[in-house]
Scaffold this active site. Structure first.
Site, PDB file in Angstrom:
ATOM      1  N   TYR A 121       0.816  -1.217   0.000  1.00 20.69           N
ATOM      2  CA  TYR A 121       0.000   0.000   0.000  1.00 20.69           C
ATOM      3  C   TYR A 121       0.849   1.266   0.000  1.00 20.69           C
ATOM      4  CZ  TYR A 121      -4.110  -2.897   0.988  1.00 20.69           C
ATOM      5  OH  TYR A 121      -5.116  -3.831   0.918  1.00 20.69           O
ATOM      6  N   LYS A 135       3.091 -15.462   2.374  1.00 19.04           N
ATOM      7  CA  LYS A 135       3.002 -16.236   1.126  1.00 19.04           C
ATOM      8  C   LYS A 135       4.436 -16.575   0.719  1.00 19.04           C
ATOM      9  CE  LYS A 135       0.627 -17.903  -2.357  1.00 19.04           C
ATOM     10  NZ  LYS A 135      -0.125 -19.157  -2.207  1.00 19.04           N
ATOM     11  N   ASP A 151      -3.343 -18.245   1.749  1.00 20.84           N
ATOM     12  CA  ASP A 151      -4.500 -18.913   1.135  1.00 20.84           C
ATOM     13  C   ASP A 151      -5.074 -19.953   2.102  1.00 20.84           C
ATOM     14  OD1 ASP A 151      -1.991 -19.994   0.699  1.00 20.84           O
ATOM     15  OD2 ASP A 151      -2.435 -20.822  -1.264  1.00 20.84           O
ATOM     16  N   ASP A 204      -5.469  -6.708   5.706  1.00 21.44           N
ATOM     17  CA  ASP A 204      -6.659  -5.986   5.253  1.00 21.44           C
ATOM     18  C   ASP A 204      -7.745  -6.992   4.870  1.00 21.44           C
ATOM     19  OD1 ASP A 204      -8.324  -3.999   4.414  1.00 21.44           O
ATOM     20  OD2 ASP A 204      -7.190  -3.452   2.628  1.00 21.44           O
ATOM     21  N   ASP A 235     -11.205  -8.453   7.332  1.00 21.87           N
ATOM     22  CA  ASP A 235     -12.604  -8.317   6.890  1.00 21.87           C
ATOM     23  C   ASP A 235     -13.297  -9.680   6.889  1.00 21.87           C
ATOM     24  OD1 ASP A 235     -12.389  -5.627   6.576  1.00 21.87           O
ATOM     25  OD2 ASP A 235     -13.110  -5.590   4.506  1.00 21.87           O
TER      26      ASP A 235
END
Ligand code: NAD
Length: 354
Positions: A139, A184, A216, A240, A244
């Site tokens: 980001y 990852k 994942d 992020d 959620d």
């Protein structure tokens, strides 16, 4: 105790939910003998309207002079076409205040089992905390477009990983003693550095049971068996998304608090939800996330554990007795307004604390 709190009500439902959180803090002050002083500041859309800037310098100064910051929400369609968006103000404020770790608890309250999208036997009793790196990663990396192509870049230093990693270990130590680092590392170089750094750090926290997991798999495990997690620590992008996903398992976005912290006790506390322009001004907003954010502030910035717990218990009890805003419907119960929900929570708080 005496504490000064910077208050940024913000846009949309921000001022509505903030009013209820401040009323709860005033009740905490009366019941436990504390004085909270509020210093108001502008951010986001309201700041653009009044000063032309989403993050006026005065706001940074006010926040730095206080023990903590309470923030409602910023943004809305009114400012969608502005050259400088309201949300830039929020990113800038977190950066200016050195808040590099975002803490997002997600737990399934007994009273809201019916609102959880998972089967009761899968969801039963989960209670987890996601620690998300907040001021680095993709980001904040270089991005651009050229010749019909676009790119974003992710960079992390060992130091950036270690400082948020420590927050993860410390939170795990204060909870049930388990930390899962999510990355990852089978594909990304930044993730390989993340994993190496976290594994090195784990030697300093022998009492914490440490493990790592690919993102994942973590996304899948969260809906398969959320109860297996205590604390998850991860990068800005993965945090992020996973927070959620974890959040929706709790029943409503209107219930989710968050804290952004850095070095020391100072922090910024805000609900996970945005300014909800679709319901702003209708009295339908759920103030629980804002009130629970204030409880996190009491615990993390001011060390007021009993007070924080009393607020959390009051929310739980009000919900348990069927007090529901429209976002968390309960069969046979009429939804109540934001102000009424706040009143019910304050009444329970008074009853719990006396
Ligand atoms: P949102 O969280 O504002 O709303 C999503 C949905 O959830 C809406 O239907 C809304 O009515 C509902 N909702 C949210 N909070 C609620 C509450 N407390 N009680 C009841 N219902 C609630 O997300 P959005 O619609 O994608 O974004 C709206 C604006 O908020 C945008 O400008 C966005 O950029 C901004 N935003 C700000 C923050 C922040 O200030 N931290 C976070 C997310 C989005």
């Amino acid at each position: 105790m005496r504490a000064e709190i910077a208050v940024i009500a913000g846009d949309g439902i921000g001022p509505e939910v903030m009013r209820e959180a401040l009323a709860v803090l005033d009740t905490v002050g009366e019941l436990f003998g504390h004085t909270f002083t509020y210093r108001e500041a502008l951010l986001g859309g309201e700041a653009i309207d009044k000063t032309g800037e989403p993050l006026p310098q005065r706001t940074v100064t006010v926040c730095r002079s206080c023990g903590a910051v309470l923030l409602g929400a910023v943004g809305g369609p009114k400012w969608a076409d502005c050259a400088r968006r309201p949300e830039q103000g929020l990113l800038g404020l977190r950066l200016a205040l050195g808040l590099y770790a975002n803490l997002r608890p997600a737990l399934l309250r007994q009273s809201l089992m019916d609102a959880c999208p998972l089967k009761p036997e899968v969801a039963a009793g989960f209670d987890l905390l996601i620690v998300r790196e907040l001021t680095g990663g993709i980001y904040f990396g270089k991005r651009g477009r050229a010749d019909g192509a676009a790119f974003d870049t992710e960079e992390y230093t060992e130091e950036e990983i270690a400082r948020v990693g420590r927050v993860g270990f410390e939170q795990a130590s204060a909870r049930r003693g388990r930390l899962c680092s999510v990355d990852k590392a089978n594909v990304l170089e930044t993730s390989r550095l993340w994993r190496e750094t976290m594994r090195k750090l784990s030697a300093e926290y022998p009492a914490v049971e440490y493990g790592d997991m690919y993102v994942d798999n973590a996304a899948m495990q969260l809906v398969r068996r959320p109860g297996q997690f205590d604390v998850i620590v991860t990068s800005n992008l993965f945090g992020d998304i996973l927070s959620d996903e974890a959040g929706i398992l709790t029943g409503s976005i209107g219930l989710l608090p968050s804290a952004s912290i850095g070095d020391g006790a100072f922090g910024l506390y805000e609900p996970v939800h945005g300014s909800a322009p679709d319901i702003a001004g209708t009295g339908k907003a759920n103030p629980c996330a804002m009130i629970l954010s204030a409880a996190m502030m009491l615990r993390l910035s001011f060390g007021l554990r009993d007070e924080a717990l009393a607020v959390e218990n009051a929310v739980e009890q009000a919900l348990g007795l069927g007090a529901r805003t429209a976002d968390m419907p309960l069969a046979g119960t009429a939804p109540i307004s934001c102000a009424r929900m706040g009143e019910r929570i304050r009444a329970k708080l008074t009853a719990v604390a006396r």
